[in-house]
Design an enzyme around this catalytic site. Structure first.
Site, PDB file in Angstrom:
ATOM      1  N   ALA A   1      -0.750  -1.127  -4.204  1.00 51.94           N
ATOM      2  CA  ALA A   1      -0.122  -2.325  -4.757  1.00 51.94           C
ATOM      3  C   ALA A   1      -0.980  -2.907  -5.875  1.00 51.94           C
ATOM      4  O   ALA A   1      -0.452  -3.313  -6.916  1.00 51.94           O
ATOM      5  CB  ALA A   1       0.106  -3.356  -3.654  1.00 51.94           C
TER       6      ALA A   1
ATOM      7  N   GLY B   1      -2.343  -0.381   4.767  1.00 55.24           N
ATOM      8  CA  GLY B   1      -3.028   0.691   4.055  1.00 55.24           C
ATOM      9  C   GLY B   1      -2.547   0.840   2.629  1.00 55.24           C
ATOM     10  O   GLY B   1      -2.986   1.738   1.909  1.00 55.24           O
ATOM     11  N   LYS B   2      -1.652  -0.022   2.189  1.00 60.08           N
ATOM     12  CA  LYS B   2      -1.065   0.082   0.854  1.00 60.08           C
ATOM     13  C   LYS B   2      -1.642  -0.922  -0.149  1.00 60.08           C
ATOM     14  O   LYS B   2      -1.170  -1.020  -1.272  1.00 60.08           O
ATOM     15  CB  LYS B   2       0.453  -0.125   0.935  1.00 60.08           C
ATOM     16  N   ASP B   3      -2.696  -1.627   0.235  1.00 59.75           N
ATOM     17  CA  ASP B   3      -3.250  -2.657  -0.648  1.00 59.75           C
ATOM     18  C   ASP B   3      -3.744  -2.082  -1.974  1.00 59.75           C
ATOM     19  O   ASP B   3      -3.519  -2.663  -3.037  1.00 59.75           O
ATOM     20  CB  ASP B   3      -4.387  -3.412   0.040  1.00 59.75           C
TER      21      ASP B   3
END
Length: 89
Positions: free
Chosen positions: A11, A6-8
């Site tokens: 980033a 869920g951090k794409d």
């Protein structure tokens, strides 16, 4: 979510900001992140796609599977001794 976390998007924003400021670009660069997993995996995947070096520093109590995933994306993984947030050392 190309990196499977869920951090794409976070980033991607971090990488794009570094590129906009000239810290990363055609000549390459290195991304260093302290993380316990998901953000580092997303950064490692993006760095692999863009040709940047990625160094992830993570607590030594994290699962080996996370470290293996990071290495599969080409990241260098350094582990540090786990410490509490408030630590006099």
């Amino acid at each position: 979510n190309p990196g499977g976390t869920g951090k794409d998007r976070i980033a991607r924003a971090m990488i794009e900001e570094a590129e906009a400021r000239g810290h990363l670009g055609p000549a390459g660069g290195t991304v260093v992140e302290g993380t316990s997993g998901s953000t580092g995996i997303a950064l490692a995947a993006l760095c692999a796609a863009k040709g940047y070096r990625c160094v992830i520093v993570m607590p030594d109590d994290q699962a080996e599977e996370k470290r293996a995933t990071l290495r599969r994306f080409g990241a260098t993984v350094q582990t540090v001794r786990t410490a509490a947030i408030a630590n006099p050392e």
